[in-house]
Motif scaffolding. Structure first.
Motif, short mmCIF file in Angstrom:
data_model
loop_
_atom_site.label_atom_id
_atom_site.label_comp_id
_atom_site.label_asym_id
_atom_site.label_seq_id
_atom_site.Cartn_x
_atom_site.Cartn_y
_atom_site.Cartn_z
N PRO A 219 10.38 22.83 -18.57
CA PRO A 219 9.91 21.50 -18.16
C PRO A 219 8.94 21.60 -16.99
N GLN A 220 7.89 20.82 -17.07
CA GLN A 220 6.91 20.79 -15.98
C GLN A 220 7.39 19.83 -14.91
N GLN A 221 6.93 20.03 -13.70
CA GLN A 221 7.25 19.07 -12.65
C GLN A 221 6.52 17.76 -12.94
N ASP A 222 7.22 16.66 -12.77
CA ASP A 222 6.67 15.37 -13.17
C ASP A 222 5.38 15.05 -12.42
N ALA A 223 5.37 15.30 -11.10
CA ALA A 223 4.19 14.94 -10.31
C ALA A 223 2.98 15.72 -10.78
N VAL A 224 3.18 17.03 -11.02
CA VAL A 224 2.08 17.86 -11.49
C VAL A 224 1.57 17.36 -12.84
N ALA A 225 2.51 17.06 -13.75
CA ALA A 225 2.12 16.60 -15.07
C ALA A 225 1.36 15.28 -14.99
N LEU A 226 1.85 14.36 -14.15
CA LEU A 226 1.20 13.04 -14.03
C LEU A 226 -0.22 13.19 -13.51
N ILE A 227 -0.36 13.96 -12.43
CA ILE A 227 -1.70 14.11 -11.83
C ILE A 227 -2.63 14.80 -12.82
N SER A 228 -2.12 15.78 -13.56
CA SER A 228 -2.97 16.47 -14.53
C SER A 228 -3.42 15.51 -15.62
N TYR A 229 -2.50 14.64 -16.11
CA TYR A 229 -2.90 13.69 -17.15
C TYR A 229 -3.95 12.73 -16.62
N VAL A 230 -3.80 12.30 -15.35
CA VAL A 230 -4.77 11.36 -14.77
C VAL A 230 -6.13 12.04 -14.63
N PHE A 231 -6.11 13.29 -14.18
CA PHE A 231 -7.38 13.95 -13.87
C PHE A 231 -8.03 14.59 -15.09
N LEU A 232 -7.29 14.74 -16.19
CA LEU A 232 -7.87 15.35 -17.38
C LEU A 232 -9.10 14.59 -17.87
N PRO A 233 -8.98 13.26 -18.16
CA PRO A 233 -10.19 12.55 -18.60
C PRO A 233 -11.25 12.46 -17.52
N LEU A 234 -10.82 12.30 -16.25
CA LEU A 234 -11.81 12.20 -15.16
C LEU A 234 -12.63 13.48 -15.05
N THR A 235 -11.94 14.62 -15.16
CA THR A 235 -12.64 15.90 -15.01
C THR A 235 -13.60 16.12 -16.17
N LEU A 236 -13.15 15.77 -17.39
CA LEU A 236 -14.05 15.93 -18.55
C LEU A 236 -15.28 15.04 -18.37
N LEU A 237 -15.05 13.80 -17.89
CA LEU A 237 -16.16 12.88 -17.69
C LEU A 237 -17.13 13.44 -16.65
N LEU A 238 -16.58 13.98 -15.55
CA LEU A 238 -17.42 14.57 -14.51
C LEU A 238 -18.23 15.73 -15.08
N GLY A 239 -17.59 16.53 -15.95
CA GLY A 239 -18.29 17.67 -16.55
C GLY A 239 -19.48 17.21 -17.37
N PHE A 240 -19.27 16.19 -18.23
CA PHE A 240 -20.39 15.69 -19.05
C PHE A 240 -21.47 15.07 -18.17
N ASP A 241 -21.03 14.38 -17.09
CA ASP A 241 -22.00 13.78 -16.17
C ASP A 241 -22.89 14.86 -15.54
N LEU A 242 -22.27 15.97 -15.13
CA LEU A 242 -23.04 17.06 -14.54
C LEU A 242 -24.03 17.64 -15.55
N LEU A 243 -23.58 17.74 -16.83
CA LEU A 243 -24.46 18.27 -17.87
C LEU A 243 -25.67 17.38 -18.07
N VAL A 244 -25.41 16.08 -18.23
CA VAL A 244 -26.47 15.17 -18.66
C VAL A 244 -27.46 14.92 -17.53
N HIS A 245 -26.97 14.93 -16.29
CA HIS A 245 -27.86 14.64 -15.16
C HIS A 245 -28.31 15.89 -14.42
#
Lengths: 238, 115
Positions: free
Chosen positions: A102-128
């Motif tokens: 089992p993963q620690q809940d806080a780690v899992a929650l933060i990772s789920y929140v930051f997963l889409p944000l990080t992907l979005l930031l990655g595409f933003d860096l690519l396009v701009h």
């Protein structure tokens, strides 16, 4: 060679290098001065190609062939790591997966929140990449990092299920091939340059940025997959 | 101030090399190599620096005017970083294989060639 002898040899070499380096540094133009002839020419060339990010213009336009070589080094390193880290005949994947802990809940929650944000930031860096700091290499690494947040949140199983490795190998190969084709075809910045500081400007720079971004992202995923396999699923005999 | 940046670059290269020479662990050697390579980044960026000049990126909304810091050495440092990362990955892969074959990561215990 004993450790003492090795350090003596190093000491001699380092002393000579230090003296030569100091002499060379003394002959350099003063630190922070305003004499930068290459800078003046590079900025003029970048503005001529309507590229707001002068570093991106240099990397993907003036030094495009260098970047092709860099891309080949990256491909070579990914291929080398895959070849070095392939499982040996006496290594079998675990019967029971020790990563389903089992993963620690806080780690899992933060990772789920930051997963889409990080992907979005990655595409933003690519396009701009041709407008703001960033670009293909940085964006690709951010994309790969974002994907590996899945490992922190859902464990290795989640990562493996949502990461069909063969696709990433194809993406890495095809984007590198496209970049190599552009390089060997002696491609110049043939697209309309547009106006500087606009999204559609700089000609081929954003396209090469995106190609390199996918190549780097896929390469990093394939590379990290080899290390994760070594660390997590393999069980050696001896 | 004139000497400091170049001095830091030279010191990083020598300190990294010294770490590699007296290392007892191949992962540590890889990290020391990264330290030595950081010296080259500092050297490149120091050569291109200009007092009071902003980054060579004219983001939308910012004025397009000289001076900016030298973008050529920044592009070179950027290539340097990418190559350094790939070399680190390869060396770590080699360290894993060496540990599997020889059951040690100490370079001093890897004297004899084994099949």
């Amino acid at each position: 060679m004993s450790r003492r002898a090795r350090q003596a040899v190093f000491g001699t070499g380092a002393a000579v290098l230090a003296v030569l380096f100091a002499l060379a540094a003394a002959g350099l133009p003063p630190f922070g001065g305003d004499q930068h002839p290459y800078r003046d020419r590079a900025v003029a060339a970048a503005l001529h190609q309507a590229t707001a990010n002068v570093v991106a213009s240099l990397t993907f336009d003036l030094r495009g062939l260098d970047t092709l070589g860099e891309e080949m080094i990256l491909l070579g390193s990914v291929v080398g790591a895959v070849a070095l880290l392939r499982p040996r005949p006496d290594e079998k994947p675990h019967a029971d997966d020790k990563t389903s802990r089992p993963q620690q809940d806080a780690v899992a929650l933060i990772s789920y929140v930051f997963l889409p944000l990080t992907l979005l930031l990655g595409f933003d860096l690519l396009v701009h990449g041709h407008l703001t700091p960033g670009g293909g290499f940085q964006g690709g690494v951010v994309l790969a990092t974002g994907l590996h947040l899945l490992y922190l949140s859902g464990g290795y199983d989640a990562l493996r299920r949502l990461r069909p490795l063969a696709w990433y190998e194809w993406v890495e190969g095809l984007t590198t091939a496209a970049f190599a084709l552009a390089g060997t075809a002696n491609l110049v910045n043939f697209l309309p340059h547009g106006r500087v500081q606009q999204l559609f400007s700089a000609g081929t720079v954003p396209i090469l940025n995106i190609l390199v971004g996918f190549a780097v992202g896929a390469g990093a995923v394939v590379l990290l997959a080899q290390f994760l396999t070594q660390a997590i699923t393999l069980e050696g005999e001896g | 101030m004139r000497i400091l940046a170049y001095g830091v670059a030279g010191w990083l290269i020598l300190a990294g090399a010294y770490g590699m020479v007296r290392s007892r662990n191949l992962v540590h050697v890889t990290v020391c190599l990264s330290v030595a390579q950081s010296g080259t980044y500092v050297l490149l960026l120091a050569i291109g620096y200009q007092w009071g000049a902003p980054a060579p990126v004219f983001s939308p909304g910012s004025p397009i005017k000289l001076p900016v810091v030298d973008s050529v050495v920044q592009s070179l440092a950027f290539t340097d970083i990418v190559v350094s990362a790939t070399v680190t990955a390869l060396l770590l892969a080699l360290a894993i294989q060496i540990h599997k074959t020889h059951r040690t990561l100490d370079p001093d215990e890897l004297q004899s060639l084994k099949g």
